[in-house]
Motif scaffolding. Structure first.
Motif, mmCIF file in Angstrom:
data_model
loop_
_atom_site.group_PDB
_atom_site.id
_atom_site.type_symbol
_atom_site.label_atom_id
_atom_site.label_comp_id
_atom_site.label_asym_id
_atom_site.label_seq_id
_atom_site.Cartn_x
_atom_site.Cartn_y
_atom_site.Cartn_z
ATOM 1 N N GLN A 129 0.836 -1.207 0.000
ATOM 2 C CA GLN A 129 0.000 0.000 0.000
ATOM 3 C C GLN A 129 0.870 1.256 0.000
ATOM 4 O OE1 GLN A 129 -3.333 -0.445 -0.094
ATOM 5 N NE2 GLN A 129 -3.979 1.696 -0.050
ATOM 6 N N LYS A 130 1.971 1.233 0.733
ATOM 7 C CA LYS A 130 2.877 2.388 0.761
ATOM 8 C C LYS A 130 3.548 2.586 -0.597
ATOM 9 C CE LYS A 130 3.985 2.145 5.705
ATOM 10 N NZ LYS A 130 5.049 1.867 6.704
ATOM 11 N N ILE A 131 3.925 1.480 -1.247
ATOM 12 C CA ILE A 131 4.517 1.576 -2.585
ATOM 13 C C ILE A 131 3.528 2.225 -3.548
ATOM 14 C CG2 ILE A 131 5.258 0.208 -4.577
ATOM 15 C CD1 ILE A 131 6.495 -1.779 -2.609
ATOM 16 N N VAL A 132 2.284 1.769 -3.489
ATOM 17 C CA VAL A 132 1.245 2.325 -4.363
ATOM 18 C C VAL A 132 1.046 3.809 -4.073
ATOM 19 C CG1 VAL A 132 -1.213 2.254 -4.911
ATOM 20 C CG2 VAL A 132 0.071 0.117 -4.667
ATOM 21 N N ALA A 133 0.934 4.164 -2.794
ATOM 22 C CA ALA A 133 0.668 5.554 -2.422
ATOM 23 C C ALA A 133 1.788 6.481 -2.878
ATOM 24 C CB ALA A 133 0.473 5.662 -0.911
ATOM 25 N N ILE A 151 3.849 0.883 -10.950
ATOM 26 C CA ILE A 151 3.617 0.093 -9.737
ATOM 27 C C ILE A 151 4.088 -1.339 -9.931
ATOM 28 C CG2 ILE A 151 1.813 -0.871 -8.257
ATOM 29 C CD1 ILE A 151 0.371 1.796 -8.504
ATOM 30 N N PHE A 152 3.846 -1.915 -11.110
ATOM 31 C CA PHE A 152 4.365 -3.258 -11.360
ATOM 32 C C PHE A 152 5.893 -3.272 -11.296
ATOM 33 C CE2 PHE A 152 0.584 -5.508 -13.320
ATOM 34 C CZ PHE A 152 0.659 -6.572 -12.441
ATOM 35 N N ALA A 153 6.520 -2.212 -11.804
ATOM 36 C CA ALA A 153 7.982 -2.141 -11.739
ATOM 37 C C ALA A 153 8.462 -2.090 -10.294
ATOM 38 C CB ALA A 153 8.477 -0.919 -12.511
ATOM 39 N N GLU A 154 7.744 -1.328 -9.446
ATOM 40 C CA GLU A 154 8.116 -1.253 -8.032
ATOM 41 C C GLU A 154 7.896 -2.597 -7.337
ATOM 42 O OE1 GLU A 154 9.490 1.135 -6.295
ATOM 43 O OE2 GLU A 154 9.589 2.560 -7.955
ATOM 44 N N LEU A 155 6.793 -3.268 -7.662
ATOM 45 C CA LEU A 155 6.515 -4.561 -7.035
ATOM 46 C C LEU A 155 7.534 -5.609 -7.455
ATOM 47 C CD1 LEU A 155 2.611 -4.756 -7.340
ATOM 48 C CD2 LEU A 155 3.964 -4.189 -5.322
ATOM 49 N N ASN A 156 8.011 -5.512 -8.684
ATOM 50 C CA ASN A 156 8.985 -6.490 -9.165
ATOM 51 C C ASN A 156 10.331 -6.348 -8.468
ATOM 52 O OD1 ASN A 156 7.192 -7.617 -10.969
ATOM 53 N ND2 ASN A 156 7.763 -6.232 -12.635
ATOM 54 N N ARG A 157 10.596 -5.174 -7.887
ATOM 55 C CA ARG A 157 11.843 -4.987 -7.146
ATOM 56 C C ARG A 157 11.761 -5.609 -5.762
ATOM 57 N NH1 ARG A 157 11.376 0.570 -9.085
ATOM 58 N NH2 ARG A 157 12.669 0.821 -10.936
ATOM 59 N N ASP A 158 10.535 -5.894 -5.330
ATOM 60 C CA ASP A 158 10.331 -6.431 -3.983
ATOM 61 C C ASP A 158 10.867 -7.859 -3.892
ATOM 62 O OD1 ASP A 158 9.517 -6.922 -1.462
ATOM 63 O OD2 ASP A 158 7.376 -7.071 -1.919
#
Length: 520
Positions: A310-314, A513-520
């Protein structure tokens, strides 16, 4: 007279003496039982109104608080003197018109218990004292010794409290819908006024809303109760014929305010865009436990929301909005492969976009039908438009190899006595769904705007559907990779901006957002 009878003159009296002894013992046992009953009744505590000190917490999947449930605005106790007299009359006519007349009617109590024993567990056949007891206890359906205990509690209430005290307590706990309890909270929730300022129209309609909430009916049925309440109030002299005619020409829709004032939710951090997520969690727990227990217990409600995601999205949406020349509202949903909601994000002006219908059903399902056979029939039962959540559910069938789980947000809840685990998400489709074409080309149906990494083997492949409504300046994208399914809805508030799929805002949100999630 025989010789034996002369020899034993007391033999004929033996049966009579036995019956006398039995009768005396029965009387003694009855007196002893009555004494015990009186002692039990005298020792029973008088049921107390709702607990306004209850503070429920809504947690993310790692037990981090994301919101608090507070019932203070949903329950506001006041005295009878602070309530408009016509409102008291209307509520009495609706609930138990004979309550204040004469002595306690034990025959009415007996009839109510008889109806109860015959299997009716609704409150509409009960006396006002019984209704109060069940409302504060939260038990609608009693059996066996609980009915006897209820009878003892009612006698205790009637011996200890005056009718006015019982009525005051009752009016302060009855439900009115919109998560409000008591006449003051109900008046504010529906009409935006205090109970002391209710006029005849509002009082009658509020009494009808009480009947709807008490009997768990649809709020649209409230106006059906109005006529009966009106005629009874006129017959008992509570209103004049002019007031009767005035109310008959009124409409509930013209009197009520569109949104309730009281909302029992307090977000831990409003900047994370969690309003829709916690409201969904709240509505889910209300469905499981009911309004009263949900709002007045010290519940710990664990959800599937991942606060890190949620923080990544925000933060990603915040950066993107700062880059836009005009105002941009964003709604977003992320589901995992178990149908669990990992993120539900909304900016302040687009809350309804996740709940109400925004995506054209024919366009979404028409695109998906080209790649899968045996799409779950549930999606064809929806209205002309799908919500963003439903659209994300639909496309998640590709991420799950043709299978689909219904969305869920609750994991477990703890009421202080036990921990209850939420049921596992059900499959929405049988194992017969089959992917018949290369779903990696899915995004090409409407636009090539969605990012497709392709050559970068470290990033999961992304596929999806992209579309827009230029008249509403609305764009949406739904897609998936091997880990998540995601739906994005954007609405431009800049009246001078043209919607251009080549630089689609929904695509930008989706890809970043997908790019940020893929770094997780």
């Amino acid at each position: 007279m025989t010789e034996n009878s002369l020899a034993n003159p007391k033999d004929e009296k033996l049966p009579l003496n036995k019956w006398r002894i039995f009768l005396c013992l029965s009387i003694l046992i009855a007196i002893f039982g009555a004494g015990v009953a009186i002692r039990v009744i005298g020792s029973l505590p008088i049921p107390q109104p709702m607990n306004v000190d209850g503070q429920g917490l809504i947690l993310d999947r790692r037990d981090i608080p994301i919101a608090q449930l507070t019932p203070e605005k949903n329950y506001i106790p006041i005295t009878l003197e602070q309530i408009s007299p016509v409102a008291v009359d209307a509520l009495m006519v609706a609930a138990d018109p004979n309550f204040l007349a004469g002595n306690y009617e034990f025959d009415a109590l007996a009839r109510a218990f008889w109806n109860d024993l015959r299997g009716s567990n609704k409150l509409n056949h009960l006396t006002l004292s019984q209704q109060y007891l069940r409302l504060v206890s939260g038990n609608d359906d009693l059996s066996g010794w609980r009915k006897a205990r209820e009878a003892a509690s009612i006698l205790r209430i009637q011996r200890t409290l005056s009718k006015e005290e019982i009525l005051e307590r009752y009016i302060n706990v009855i439900p009115f819908g919109r998560e409000s309890f008591g006449v003051e909270a109900g008046a504010q929730a529906w009409f935006g006024v205090s109970a002391s300022n209710l006029d005849v129209d509002q009082a009658v309609f509020l009494a009808s809303l009480f009947l709807v909430a008490r009997d768990r009916e649809n709020v649209e049925l409230a106006e059906i109760h109005v006529d009966r309440i009106l005629f009874d109030m006129l017959a008992q002299g509570h209103i004049t014929e002019a007031e009767f005619s005035q109310v008959q020409t009124s409409s509930l829709s013209d009197l009520i305010i569109t949104e309730r004032i009281a909302n029992p939710l307090i977000l831990s951090d409003p900047s994370f865009g969690l309003a829709s997520a916690v409201n969904f969690a709240k509505s889910s727990i209300l469905e499981e436990l009911g309004e009263r227990k949900s709002l007045t217990s010290n519940l710990l409600i664990k959800t599937t929301i991942d606060l890190d995601i949620q923080k990544i999205v925000a933060s990603t949406v915040k950066r993107l909005r700062e880059e836009q020349t005009g105002d941009l509202d964003v709604g977003l949903v992320i589901l995992d492969d178990q149908g669990q909601l990992r993120s539900m994000f909304t900016t302040s002006d687009i809350h309804s976009g996740l709940i109400e219908k925004e995506l054209p059903r024919i366009e979404v399902l028409g695109a998906l039908d080209q790649f899968v056979t045996g799409m779950p029939k549930e999606f064809y039962w929806y209205d002309e438009y799908l919500s963003l959540v439903q659209g994300t559910e639909a496309i998640s069938i590709f991420a799950n190899d043709g299978q689909l789980r219904s969305k869920k947000i609750l994991m477990e809840w703890d009421d202080g006595e036990k921990v209850t685990f939420a049921p596992r998400s059900d499959w929405l489709s049988a194992p017969s769904s089959t992917l018949v074409r290369d779903h990696q080309k899915l995004f090409e149906l409407n636009s090539s705007g969605l990012k497709r990494p392709g050559s970068d083997s470290q990033l999961p492949q992304i596929s999806g559907i992209l579309s827009s409504d230029s008249n509403a300046k609305k764009e949406w994208a739904i897609g998936f990779n091997e880990r998540y399914s995601m739906g994005v809805l954007t609405v431009s508030r800049n009246s001078g901006k043209e919607v251009n799929l080549g630089s689609c805002c929904a695509t930008a949100v989706f890809n970043r957002i997908f790019a940020e999630l893929n770094r997780d």
